[in-house]
Design an enzyme around this catalytic site. Sequence first.
Site, short mmCIF file in Angstrom:
data_model
loop_
_atom_site.label_atom_id
_atom_site.label_comp_id
_atom_site.label_asym_id
_atom_site.label_seq_id
_atom_site.Cartn_x
_atom_site.Cartn_y
_atom_site.Cartn_z
N SER A 120 0.83 -1.22 0.00
CA SER A 120 0.00 0.00 0.00
C SER A 120 0.85 1.26 0.00
O SER A 120 0.33 2.35 -0.23
CB SER A 120 -0.86 0.04 1.26
OG SER A 120 -1.72 -1.04 1.27
N HIS A 141 0.46 -1.74 -7.59
CA HIS A 141 -0.48 -1.50 -6.49
C HIS A 141 -1.92 -1.46 -6.99
O HIS A 141 -2.33 -0.50 -7.64
CB HIS A 141 -0.11 -0.19 -5.77
CG HIS A 141 -1.00 0.11 -4.62
ND1 HIS A 141 -1.48 1.36 -4.34
CD2 HIS A 141 -1.53 -0.71 -3.67
CE1 HIS A 141 -2.26 1.30 -3.27
NE2 HIS A 141 -2.31 0.07 -2.85
N GLU A 153 -1.39 1.38 -9.70
CA GLU A 153 -0.17 2.19 -9.71
C GLU A 153 1.02 1.28 -10.04
O GLU A 153 1.13 0.17 -9.50
CB GLU A 153 0.04 2.83 -8.33
CG GLU A 153 -0.97 3.95 -8.03
CD GLU A 153 -0.83 4.50 -6.62
OE1 GLU A 153 -0.82 5.73 -6.47
OE2 GLU A 153 -0.73 3.71 -5.66
N ASN A 192 -2.45 6.54 -1.93
CA ASN A 192 -2.52 6.32 -0.48
C ASN A 192 -1.83 7.42 0.32
O ASN A 192 -2.11 7.59 1.51
CB ASN A 192 -1.93 4.96 -0.12
CG ASN A 192 -2.93 3.85 -0.35
OD1 ASN A 192 -4.12 4.11 -0.49
ND2 ASN A 192 -2.44 2.62 -0.40
N1 3HC Z 1 -15.38 -7.91 -5.01
C1 3HC Z 1 -15.76 -7.96 -6.31
N2 3HC Z 1 -16.76 -7.23 -6.83
C2 3HC Z 1 -17.40 -6.40 -6.00
C3 3HC Z 1 -17.07 -6.28 -4.64
C4 3HC Z 1 -16.01 -7.10 -4.15
N3 3HC Z 1 -15.61 -7.05 -2.88
N4 3HC Z 1 -17.88 -5.37 -4.08
C5 3HC Z 1 -18.71 -4.93 -5.04
N5 3HC Z 1 -18.40 -5.54 -6.20
C6 3HC Z 1 -19.03 -5.31 -7.50
C7 3HC Z 1 -20.49 -5.67 -7.48
O1 3HC Z 1 -20.69 -7.04 -7.76
C8 3HC Z 1 -21.05 -4.78 -8.58
O2 3HC Z 1 -20.75 -5.38 -9.83
P1 3HC Z 1 -21.67 -5.11 -11.13
O3 3HC Z 1 -21.49 -3.65 -11.49
O4 3HC Z 1 -21.08 -6.03 -12.15
O5 3HC Z 1 -23.06 -5.45 -10.75
C9 3HC Z 1 -20.21 -3.52 -8.46
O6 3HC Z 1 -19.01 -3.90 -7.77
C10 3HC Z 1 -20.90 -2.43 -7.68
O7 3HC Z 1 -21.24 -2.97 -6.43
P2 3HC Z 1 -22.58 -2.68 -5.63
O8 3HC Z 1 -23.66 -2.32 -6.60
O9 3HC Z 1 -22.83 -3.79 -4.67
O10 3HC Z 1 -22.23 -1.45 -4.68
P3 3HC Z 1 -21.59 -0.07 -5.00
O11 3HC Z 1 -22.10 0.50 -6.26
O12 3HC Z 1 -21.72 0.73 -3.76
O13 3HC Z 1 -20.05 -0.39 -5.22
C11 3HC Z 1 -17.89 -0.42 -4.38
C12 3HC Z 1 -19.28 -1.02 -4.28
C13 3HC Z 1 -17.31 -0.70 -5.78
C14 3HC Z 1 -17.01 -1.14 -3.36
C15 3HC Z 1 -17.99 1.13 -4.13
O14 3HC Z 1 -18.64 1.38 -2.90
C16 3HC Z 1 -16.67 1.83 -4.11
O15 3HC Z 1 -16.11 2.18 -5.14
N6 3HC Z 1 -16.12 2.06 -2.89
C17 3HC Z 1 -14.84 2.70 -2.72
C18 3HC Z 1 -13.77 1.68 -3.03
C19 3HC Z 1 -12.39 2.28 -2.90
O16 3HC Z 1 -12.18 3.47 -2.75
N7 3HC Z 1 -11.38 1.39 -2.98
C20 3HC Z 1 -10.02 1.77 -2.81
C21 3HC Z 1 -9.65 1.58 -1.40
S1 3HC Z 1 -7.98 2.05 -1.12
C22 3HC Z 1 -7.09 0.72 -1.51
O17 3HC Z 1 -7.58 -0.32 -1.87
C23 3HC Z 1 -5.62 0.86 -1.42
C24 3HC Z 1 -5.05 0.04 -0.33
O18 3HC Z 1 -3.66 -0.01 -0.52
C25 3HC Z 1 -5.33 0.66 1.05
#
Ligand code: 3HC
Length: 287
Positions: A120, A141, A153, A192
Amino acid sequence: MKVKKVCVLGAGAMGSGIAQVCATAGYEVWVRDIKQEFLDRGKAAIEKNLQKAVSKGKMTEEKAKEILSRIHFTLDMEEAVKDADLVIEAVPEIMDLKKQVFAEVQKYAKPECIFASNTSGLSITELGNATDRPEKFLGLHFFNPPPVMALVEVIKGEKTSDETIKFGVEFVKSLGKVPVVVKKDVAGFIVNRILVPYLVLAIDDVEKGVATKEEIDATMMYKYGFPMGPIELSDFVGLDILYHASQQWDIVPQSKLLEEKFKANELGMKTGKGFYDWSAGRPKIPQ
Ligand code: 3HC
């Protein structure tokens, strides 16, 4: 270089997600972890994702089976690494642990194999320098959840060669993802470096009573327009990841509340409880 076999180290949320993405793009993938239960959990998460795609009519049953058949799960490091063209490490965010893992990897890796870390934000230069191939070492990343998030990244350590970065960019494109090259190896890279202090500051707001967690999340999600509020997102990415970042990166504030959560093993979605209860899925944040 033509990639045939990818080895992913760690079957957690990131490792299993990366394995799914690579197998979906047609690569043969070996996932290695240290306990069978971790492998089983990672495999179940991949199966669930693929099944969801099938039930939504986005993928055929045959395609899902074919993807799954390309992912091999093992406890054996030699089997996972042998003949791999690319190793992607996704083990916990502890520098010494990652170094130990790469020390074992290089016993079995072929000389031309590229080493990547999904860290991260730990130093790619330091990790690369601890291996026998810093010029063939880079950061790749991914973001959680890897099957959904397009950005990857591609991070250059001080000794990472231009060829290795080119390889990273092409590999990410071959996954259907969007590569962004990070030219300077700073803690947290591009995203991050901004995101993690923001998340920990939101936790600090909860601790200080600036607002409740629900109010903070509702503000950032419904009123500000982010897809998730920062407290929910902290649970979603894992409080262990944020805690380790706060301990190892100079840019992240310290948080007593985060430390308490970490020590209580309330790590968020992955343990079913963090700031929110995840046992029944995503928390419902009132508007
Ligand atoms: N795994 C796989 N697919 C997933 C999933 C998961 N854990 N969670 C949701 N999905 C898919 C769903 O199946 C759905 O697919 P579809 O479009 O084909 O139907 C799609 O994502 C949208 O999901 P939902 O309709 O259930 O819900 P949302 O529209 O609220 O989306 C989310 C969920 C994509 C997780 C959204 O809330 C989001 O973008 N959240 C922010 C995520 C983010 O910022 N991630 C980065 C975090 S930082 C990081 O990872 C870095 C690390 O180093 C700390």
